[in-house]
Design a protein around this motif. Structure first.
Motif, short mmCIF file in Angstrom:
data_model
loop_
_atom_site.label_atom_id
_atom_site.label_comp_id
_atom_site.label_asym_id
_atom_site.label_seq_id
_atom_site.Cartn_x
_atom_site.Cartn_y
_atom_site.Cartn_z
N ARG A 272 0.84 -1.20 0.00
CA ARG A 272 0.00 0.00 0.00
C ARG A 272 0.87 1.25 0.00
NH1 ARG A 272 -4.03 1.59 4.93
NH2 ARG A 272 -4.30 3.76 4.37
N GLN A 273 1.91 1.26 0.81
CA GLN A 273 2.83 2.39 0.86
C GLN A 273 3.47 2.62 -0.50
OE1 GLN A 273 6.32 1.82 3.26
NE2 GLN A 273 6.59 4.03 3.59
N ASP A 274 3.87 1.53 -1.14
CA ASP A 274 4.49 1.63 -2.47
C ASP A 274 3.51 2.21 -3.48
OD1 ASP A 274 6.71 1.23 -4.24
OD2 ASP A 274 5.60 -0.48 -5.09
N ARG A 275 2.25 1.74 -3.46
CA ARG A 275 1.24 2.27 -4.38
C ARG A 275 0.99 3.76 -4.13
NH1 ARG A 275 -1.47 -2.46 -2.91
NH2 ARG A 275 -2.88 -1.23 -1.59
N GLU A 276 0.88 4.13 -2.85
CA GLU A 276 0.61 5.53 -2.51
C GLU A 276 1.80 6.42 -2.88
OE1 GLU A 276 -0.52 5.61 1.60
OE2 GLU A 276 -2.48 4.73 1.19
N LEU A 277 3.01 5.91 -2.71
CA LEU A 277 4.20 6.67 -3.08
C LEU A 277 4.26 6.86 -4.59
CD1 LEU A 277 6.74 8.06 -2.06
CD2 LEU A 277 7.91 5.87 -2.22
N CYS A 278 3.95 5.81 -5.34
CA CYS A 278 3.93 5.92 -6.81
C CYS A 278 2.86 6.91 -7.26
CB CYS A 278 3.69 4.56 -7.45
SG CYS A 278 5.11 3.46 -7.34
N ALA A 279 1.69 6.86 -6.62
CA ALA A 279 0.61 7.79 -6.97
C ALA A 279 1.03 9.22 -6.64
CB ALA A 279 -0.67 7.42 -6.22
N PHE A 280 1.67 9.41 -5.50
CA PHE A 280 2.13 10.74 -5.11
C PHE A 280 3.17 11.26 -6.11
CE2 PHE A 280 5.15 13.48 -2.88
CZ PHE A 280 4.30 14.46 -2.40
N ASP A 281 4.12 10.39 -6.46
CA ASP A 281 5.14 10.79 -7.43
C ASP A 281 4.51 11.14 -8.77
OD1 ASP A 281 7.13 10.44 -5.58
OD2 ASP A 281 7.77 8.47 -6.34
N SER A 282 3.55 10.35 -9.20
CA SER A 282 2.87 10.60 -10.48
C SER A 282 2.12 11.92 -10.43
CB SER A 282 1.91 9.45 -10.78
OG SER A 282 1.19 9.70 -11.94
N GLU A 283 1.40 12.15 -9.35
CA GLU A 283 0.65 13.41 -9.22
C GLU A 283 1.61 14.59 -9.13
OE1 GLU A 283 -2.74 15.43 -6.34
OE2 GLU A 283 -2.37 13.28 -6.24
N SER A 284 2.72 14.42 -8.43
CA SER A 284 3.71 15.50 -8.31
C SER A 284 4.28 15.85 -9.68
CB SER A 284 4.84 15.08 -7.37
OG SER A 284 4.37 14.90 -6.07
N ARG A 285 4.60 14.81 -10.47
CA ARG A 285 5.12 15.06 -11.81
C ARG A 285 4.09 15.76 -12.68
NH1 ARG A 285 7.55 10.12 -10.92
NH2 ARG A 285 5.87 8.96 -11.92
N SER A 286 2.81 15.36 -12.55
CA SER A 286 1.78 15.99 -13.37
C SER A 286 1.56 17.45 -12.98
CB SER A 286 0.46 15.21 -13.27
OG SER A 286 -0.12 15.40 -11.99
N LEU A 287 1.92 17.80 -11.77
CA LEU A 287 1.81 19.20 -11.32
C LEU A 287 3.09 19.99 -11.57
CD1 LEU A 287 -0.09 18.65 -7.95
CD2 LEU A 287 -1.04 19.52 -10.09
N GLY A 288 4.09 19.36 -12.14
CA GLY A 288 5.31 20.05 -12.50
C GLY A 288 6.41 19.98 -11.45
N PHE A 289 6.27 19.14 -10.48
CA PHE A 289 7.29 19.03 -9.45
C PHE A 289 8.31 17.93 -9.74
CE2 PHE A 289 3.63 20.70 -6.98
CZ PHE A 289 4.19 21.90 -6.60
N GLY A 290 8.23 17.31 -10.88
CA GLY A 290 9.10 16.18 -11.18
C GLY A 290 10.56 16.54 -11.30
N SER A 291 10.86 17.75 -11.74
CA SER A 291 12.26 18.11 -11.94
C SER A 291 12.89 18.79 -10.73
CB SER A 291 12.38 19.02 -13.17
OG SER A 291 11.63 20.21 -12.94
#
Length: 93
Positions: free
Chosen positions: A62-81
């Motif tokens: 669950r932690q891994d899924r939530e972390l991946c979702a958070f990373d994905s959402e962060s990248r979609s908001l422009g925080f990936g770089s």
């Protein structure tokens, strides 16, 4: 009088023998019961350990899924770089 004394000794001996047999039977019952309870405790501990391991596994997944979702959402908001930017470090942190 000797007959009475002999009878009492014989009766006492029989009672002591009966008492020893009953004591041995009780000790055997206790031993069997203890072994059964110890086995049951071991089985329950194994089941609890298995349940604990499964729960930890599910929580990590669950932690891994939530972390991946958070990373994905962060990248979609422009925080990936942001991780690649070189920010100056402050000494007073």
């Amino acid at each position: 009088m000797e007959l009475l004394d002999a009878y009492q000794k014989k009766t006492k001996s029989q009672m002591e023998t009966q008492h020893e047999r009953e004591l041995q039977k009780l000790e055997q019952k206790v031993s069997i019961r203890r072994a059964h309870l110890e086995q049951k405790i071991e089985e329950e501990l194994a089941a609890l350990q298995k349940e604990r391991t499964e729960r930890i596994k599910h929580l990590l997944e669950r932690q891994d899924r939530e972390l991946c979702a958070f990373d994905s959402e962060s990248r979609s908001l422009g925080f990936g770089s942001l991780g690649s930017l070189d920010f100056p470090k402050e000494d007073n942190r």
